[in-house]
Design a protein around this motif. Structure first.
Motif, short mmCIF file in Angstrom:
data_model
loop_
_atom_site.label_atom_id
_atom_site.label_comp_id
_atom_site.label_asym_id
_atom_site.label_seq_id
_atom_site.Cartn_x
_atom_site.Cartn_y
_atom_site.Cartn_z
N THR A 87 -12.38 -1.90 -4.46
CA THR A 87 -11.96 -0.85 -3.52
C THR A 87 -10.99 0.12 -4.18
OG1 THR A 87 -12.34 -2.30 -1.63
CG2 THR A 87 -10.89 -0.40 -1.27
N ARG A 112 -10.88 -6.34 -3.54
CA ARG A 112 -9.75 -5.39 -3.47
C ARG A 112 -9.74 -4.51 -4.72
NH1 ARG A 112 -6.29 -9.03 -2.67
NH2 ARG A 112 -6.56 -9.06 -0.44
N ASN A 142 -9.94 -11.00 -3.56
CA ASN A 142 -9.06 -10.38 -4.57
C ASN A 142 -9.85 -9.51 -5.55
OD1 ASN A 142 -6.61 -11.42 -3.56
ND2 ASN A 142 -7.13 -13.41 -4.41
N ASP A 167 0.83 -1.20 0.00
CA ASP A 167 0.00 0.00 0.00
C ASP A 167 0.87 1.26 0.00
OD1 ASP A 167 0.81 0.48 2.67
OD2 ASP A 167 -1.06 -0.29 3.52
#
Length: 104
Positions: free
Chosen positions: A89, A86, A83, A23
């Motif tokens: 998002t 994600r 997955n 991240d």
């Protein structure tokens, strides 16, 4: 096309043990391993990272197309496909990931 068909068009990942998603703070957000149940996602994320230089909004949108029928299932059942969740998002927030490949 179905996910299984899309997967066949992606580069092989037999040379990878895993990949790590990093991240913006430099923390490992997730690890996707080359094992049953994750190998398909490893191939998707590795191909997206190679093409886009990481997992950004454009990569995430392309990834949803690759996941095909699983994308709709993920939207209907949050948490079932982490997955894919994600990628959704990333699109919602604009916060992507850098990718570290772990060789086998």
């Amino acid at each position: 096309m179905a996910f299984a068909d899309n997967l066949k068009a992606l580069p092989p990942v037999s040379h990878l043990a895993a990949l790590k998603l990093i991240d913006a703070q430099g923390q490992v957000a997730a690890t996707i391993e080359n094992k049953p149940g994750q190998a398909g996602s490893l191939a998707v994320y590795a191909a997206l990272a190679a093409k886009h230089g990481g997992i950004n909004v454009a990569a995430a949108q392309e990834g949803l197309d690759i996941y095909a029928e699983h994308t709709a299932d993920s939207r209907a059942n949050p948490g079932k496909h982490p997955n894919i969740d994600r990628l959704l998002t990333v699109i919602e927030t604009g916060a992507g990931f850098s990718v570290e490949l772990i060789k086998a």
